[in-house]
Motif scaffolding. Structure first.
Motif, PDB file in Angstrom:
ATOM      1  N   LEU A   8      -1.897  24.105   2.435  1.00  0.00           N
ATOM      2  CA  LEU A   8      -1.524  22.726   2.112  1.00  0.00           C
ATOM      3  C   LEU A   8      -0.065  22.673   1.677  1.00  0.00           C
ATOM      4  CD1 LEU A   8      -2.503  19.786   1.710  1.00  0.00           C
ATOM      5  CD2 LEU A   8      -3.039  20.440  -0.663  1.00  0.00           C
ATOM      6  N   LEU A   9       0.720  21.853   2.347  1.00  0.00           N
ATOM      7  CA  LEU A   9       2.134  21.679   2.017  1.00  0.00           C
ATOM      8  C   LEU A   9       2.394  20.349   1.320  1.00  0.00           C
ATOM      9  CD1 LEU A   9       3.675  22.900   5.389  1.00  0.00           C
ATOM     10  CD2 LEU A   9       3.313  24.224   3.281  1.00  0.00           C
ATOM     11  N   GLY A  10       1.561  19.362   1.627  1.00  0.00           N
ATOM     12  CA  GLY A  10       1.766  18.037   1.058  1.00  0.00           C
ATOM     13  C   GLY A  10       0.770  17.054   1.625  1.00  0.00           C
ATOM     14  N   LEU A  11       1.054  15.781   1.388  1.00  0.00           N
ATOM     15  CA  LEU A  11       0.154  14.723   1.833  1.00  0.00           C
ATOM     16  C   LEU A  11       0.965  13.466   2.083  1.00  0.00           C
ATOM     17  CD1 LEU A  11      -3.342  14.166   0.668  1.00  0.00           C
ATOM     18  CD2 LEU A  11      -1.835  12.222   0.403  1.00  0.00           C
ATOM     19  N   VAL A  12       0.651  12.770   3.151  1.00  0.00           N
ATOM     20  CA  VAL A  12       1.299  11.497   3.471  1.00  0.00           C
ATOM     21  C   VAL A  12       0.225  10.427   3.464  1.00  0.00           C
ATOM     22  CG1 VAL A  12       2.486  10.174   5.260  1.00  0.00           C
ATOM     23  CG2 VAL A  12       3.104  12.536   4.868  1.00  0.00           C
ATOM     24  N   SER A  13       0.460   9.383   2.700  1.00  0.00           N
ATOM     25  CA  SER A  13      -0.481   8.265   2.654  1.00  0.00           C
ATOM     26  C   SER A  13       0.070   7.111   3.479  1.00  0.00           C
ATOM     27  CB  SER A  13      -0.708   7.814   1.214  1.00  0.00           C
ATOM     28  OG  SER A  13       0.460   7.167   0.712  1.00  0.00           O
ATOM     29  N   TRP A  14      -0.781   6.131   3.716  1.00  0.00           N
ATOM     30  CA  TRP A  14      -0.319   4.944   4.440  1.00  0.00           C
ATOM     31  C   TRP A  14       0.767   4.241   3.637  1.00  0.00           C
ATOM     32  CZ3 TRP A  14      -0.668   0.129   2.334  1.00  0.00           C
ATOM     33  CH2 TRP A  14      -1.553  -0.040   1.263  1.00  0.00           C
ATOM     34  N   LEU A  20      -3.583   7.814  11.397  1.00  0.00           N
ATOM     35  CA  LEU A  20      -4.265   7.059  10.345  1.00  0.00           C
ATOM     36  C   LEU A  20      -5.045   5.895  10.946  1.00  0.00           C
ATOM     37  CD1 LEU A  20      -1.588   6.893   7.485  1.00  0.00           C
ATOM     38  CD2 LEU A  20      -3.474   8.503   7.734  1.00  0.00           C
ATOM     39  N   LEU A  21      -4.424   5.199  11.871  1.00  0.00           N
ATOM     40  CA  LEU A  21      -5.097   4.059  12.513  1.00  0.00           C
ATOM     41  C   LEU A  21      -6.256   4.506  13.397  1.00  0.00           C
ATOM     42  CD1 LEU A  21      -2.032   1.854  13.456  1.00  0.00           C
ATOM     43  CD2 LEU A  21      -3.804   1.316  11.764  1.00  0.00           C
ATOM     44  N   LYS A  22      -6.020   5.509  14.220  1.00  0.00           N
ATOM     45  CA  LYS A  22      -7.044   5.979  15.156  1.00  0.00           C
ATOM     46  C   LYS A  22      -8.305   6.454  14.437  1.00  0.00           C
ATOM     47  CE  LYS A  22      -7.944   9.447  18.708  1.00  0.00           C
ATOM     48  NZ  LYS A  22      -7.412  10.575  19.469  1.00  0.00           N
ATOM     49  N   HIS A  23      -8.121   7.161  13.319  1.00  0.00           N
ATOM     50  CA  HIS A  23      -9.257   7.756  12.617  1.00  0.00           C
ATOM     51  C   HIS A  23      -9.707   6.951  11.397  1.00  0.00           C
ATOM     52  CE1 HIS A  23      -9.178  11.315  15.140  1.00  0.00           C
ATOM     53  NE2 HIS A  23      -7.868  11.318  15.021  1.00  0.00           N
ATOM     54  N   ASN A  24      -9.038   5.806  11.167  1.00  0.00           N
ATOM     55  CA  ASN A  24      -9.377   4.931  10.040  1.00  0.00           C
ATOM     56  C   ASN A  24      -9.399   5.702   8.724  1.00  0.00           C
ATOM     57  OD1 ASN A  24      -9.969   2.454   8.854  1.00  0.00           O
ATOM     58  ND2 ASN A  24     -12.174   2.785   9.027  1.00  0.00           N
ATOM     59  N   ILE A  25      -8.301   6.407   8.457  1.00  0.00           N
ATOM     60  CA  ILE A  25      -8.168   7.193   7.238  1.00  0.00           C
ATOM     61  C   ILE A  25      -6.957   6.721   6.449  1.00  0.00           C
ATOM     62  CG2 ILE A  25      -9.400   9.237   8.063  1.00  0.00           C
ATOM     63  CD1 ILE A  25      -6.715  10.482   8.824  1.00  0.00           C
ATOM     64  N   GLY A  26      -6.919   7.072   5.172  1.00  0.00           N
ATOM     65  CA  GLY A  26      -5.857   6.588   4.297  1.00  0.00           C
ATOM     66  C   GLY A  26      -4.734   7.573   4.046  1.00  0.00           C
ATOM     67  N   CYS A  27      -4.941   8.823   4.446  1.00  0.00           N
ATOM     68  CA  CYS A  27      -3.891   9.807   4.225  1.00  0.00           C
ATOM     69  C   CYS A  27      -3.983  10.912   5.258  1.00  0.00           C
ATOM     70  CB  CYS A  27      -3.960  10.391   2.817  1.00  0.00           C
ATOM     71  SG  CYS A  27      -5.327  11.530   2.588  1.00  0.00           S
ATOM     72  N   LEU A  28      -2.905  11.659   5.342  1.00  0.00           N
ATOM     73  CA  LEU A  28      -2.813  12.770   6.283  1.00  0.00           C
ATOM     74  C   LEU A  28      -2.282  13.989   5.523  1.00  0.00           C
ATOM     75  CD1 LEU A  28      -3.145  13.238   9.389  1.00  0.00           C
ATOM     76  CD2 LEU A  28      -0.672  12.901   9.543  1.00  0.00           C
ATOM     77  N   PRO A  29      -3.140  14.961   5.229  1.00  0.00           N
ATOM     78  CA  PRO A  29      -2.639  16.190   4.624  1.00  0.00           C
ATOM     79  C   PRO A  29      -1.700  16.909   5.591  1.00  0.00           C
ATOM     80  CG  PRO A  29      -5.011  16.006   4.321  1.00  0.00           C
ATOM     81  CD  PRO A  29      -4.599  14.948   5.317  1.00  0.00           C
ATOM     82  N   LEU A  87       9.819   0.331   5.634  1.00  0.00           N
ATOM     83  CA  LEU A  87      10.612  -0.664   4.946  1.00  0.00           C
ATOM     84  C   LEU A  87      11.929  -0.129   4.409  1.00  0.00           C
ATOM     85  CD1 LEU A  87       7.752  -2.447   2.976  1.00  0.00           C
ATOM     86  CD2 LEU A  87       8.964  -3.285   4.995  1.00  0.00           C
ATOM     87  N   GLY A  88      12.151   1.181   4.611  1.00  0.00           N
ATOM     88  CA  GLY A  88      13.386   1.803   4.145  1.00  0.00           C
ATOM     89  C   GLY A  88      13.429   2.014   2.659  1.00  0.00           C
ATOM     90  N   LYS A  89      12.257   2.090   2.025  1.00  0.00           N
ATOM     91  CA  LYS A  89      12.194   2.300   0.568  1.00  0.00           C
ATOM     92  C   LYS A  89      12.039   3.782   0.284  1.00  0.00           C
ATOM     93  CE  LYS A  89      11.531  -2.157  -0.326  1.00  0.00           C
ATOM     94  NZ  LYS A  89      12.155  -2.999  -1.246  1.00  0.00           N
ATOM     95  N   SER A  90      12.536   4.227  -0.855  1.00  0.00           N
ATOM     96  CA  SER A  90      12.372   5.625  -1.251  1.00  0.00           C
ATOM     97  C   SER A  90      11.212   5.747  -2.221  1.00  0.00           C
ATOM     98  CB  SER A  90      13.655   6.153  -1.898  1.00  0.00           C
ATOM     99  OG  SER A  90      13.922   5.435  -3.087  1.00  0.00           O
ATOM    100  N   GLY A  91      10.838   6.985  -2.509  1.00  0.00           N
ATOM    101  CA  GLY A  91       9.737   7.250  -3.428  1.00  0.00           C
ATOM    102  C   GLY A  91       8.474   7.554  -2.671  1.00  0.00           C
ATOM    103  N   SER A  92       7.713   8.494  -3.207  1.00  0.00           N
ATOM    104  CA  SER A  92       6.467   8.848  -2.545  1.00  0.00           C
ATOM    105  C   SER A  92       5.334   8.729  -3.524  1.00  0.00           C
ATOM    106  CB  SER A  92       6.526  10.269  -1.988  1.00  0.00           C
ATOM    107  OG  SER A  92       6.643  11.191  -3.040  1.00  0.00           O
ATOM    108  N   GLY A  93       4.142   8.652  -2.992  1.00  0.00           N
ATOM    109  CA  GLY A  93       2.939   8.573  -3.804  1.00  0.00           C
ATOM    110  C   GLY A  93       1.745   8.522  -2.899  1.00  0.00           C
ATOM    111  N   THR A  94       0.622   8.905  -3.426  1.00  0.00           N
ATOM    112  CA  THR A  94      -0.584   8.893  -2.620  1.00  0.00           C
ATOM    113  C   THR A  94      -1.459   7.815  -3.131  1.00  0.00           C
ATOM    114  OG1 THR A  94      -1.553  10.606  -4.009  1.00  0.00           O
ATOM    115  CG2 THR A  94      -0.410  11.321  -2.032  1.00  0.00           C
ATOM    116  N   THR A 105       4.339  13.567  -0.120  1.00  0.00           N
ATOM    117  CA  THR A 105       4.249  14.044  -1.493  1.00  0.00           C
ATOM    118  C   THR A 105       4.010  15.545  -1.400  1.00  0.00           C
ATOM    119  OG1 THR A 105       3.315  11.949  -2.245  1.00  0.00           O
ATOM    120  CG2 THR A 105       2.985  13.866  -3.665  1.00  0.00           C
ATOM    121  N   ARG A 106       4.883  16.307  -2.006  1.00  0.00           N
ATOM    122  CA  ARG A 106       4.824  17.769  -1.905  1.00  0.00           C
ATOM    123  C   ARG A 106       3.656  18.338  -2.701  1.00  0.00           C
ATOM    124  NH1 ARG A 106       8.098  19.562   1.980  1.00  0.00           N
ATOM    125  NH2 ARG A 106       9.825  18.134   2.236  1.00  0.00           N
ATOM    126  N   ARG A 107       3.203  19.508  -2.278  1.00  0.00           N
ATOM    127  CA  ARG A 107       2.046  20.208  -2.862  1.00  0.00           C
ATOM    128  C   ARG A 107       2.123  20.304  -4.380  1.00  0.00           C
ATOM    129  NH1 ARG A 107      -1.439  22.139  -5.387  1.00  0.00           N
ATOM    130  NH2 ARG A 107      -2.592  24.044  -5.029  1.00  0.00           N
TER     131      ARG A 107
END
Length: 142
Positions: free
Chosen positions: A121-127, A104-113, A135-142, A8-10
């Motif tokens: 800050l450029l964006g954020l990637v969530s689990w 995300l798994l190693k640090h038990n976190i839900g997102c990666l800025p 799953l090959g789905k489009s669309g982003s969200g946090t 998800t972009r900034r």
């Protein structure tokens, strides 16, 4: 595939400043789909992050015994820097989706800025973004 393709972009993120009150987060978590709010400085550099879990962890001791006005006073008097996580585990636009999932798994976190070399800050990637990519789905969200 890199996380630049799924993040998800900034310009679509809600951010806050460290000196903002927790009241600023109340509406974000109550009325939006966002689960994480990056904390930036005046130069758009990432300095922390607050999750909805962090927010409610701070509120939980007062929620059982306080009145609504007292809770309002509490969240207006507390600052974001008092509850944010810092330093933040981050990635760059060249971080692969697989590397991001591992972080995300190693640090038990839900997102990666996602930041650049100067920590802007450029964006954020969530689990959820990673699962959509898997799953090959489009669309982003946090």
């Amino acid at each position: 595939m890199s996380i630049a393709n799924i993040m998800t972009r900034r310009n679509r993120l809600v951010t806050t400043l460290a000196d903002a009150s927790l009241a600023t987060l109340h509406d974000v978590f109550a009325k939006s789909r966002f689960q994480h709010v990056p904390v930036i400085d005046s130069s758009n550099r990432l300095i922390g992050i607050v999750s909805v879990k962090d927010y409610f962890r701070v509120l939980s001791p007062v929620m059982d015994s306080a009145t609504d006005p007292a809770i309002g006073i509490f969240i207006r008097s507390r600052k974001v820097h008092q509850v944010m996580v810092s330093p933040v585990i981050t990635g760059t636009e060249t971080t692969s989706v697989k590397q991001a999932a591992a972080l995300l798994l190693k640090h038990n976190i839900g997102c990666l800025p996602v930041i650049d070399e100067q920590k802007h800050l450029l964006g954020l990637v969530s689990w959820k973004d990673i699962m959509r990519a898997a799953l090959g789905k489009s669309g982003s969200g946090t």
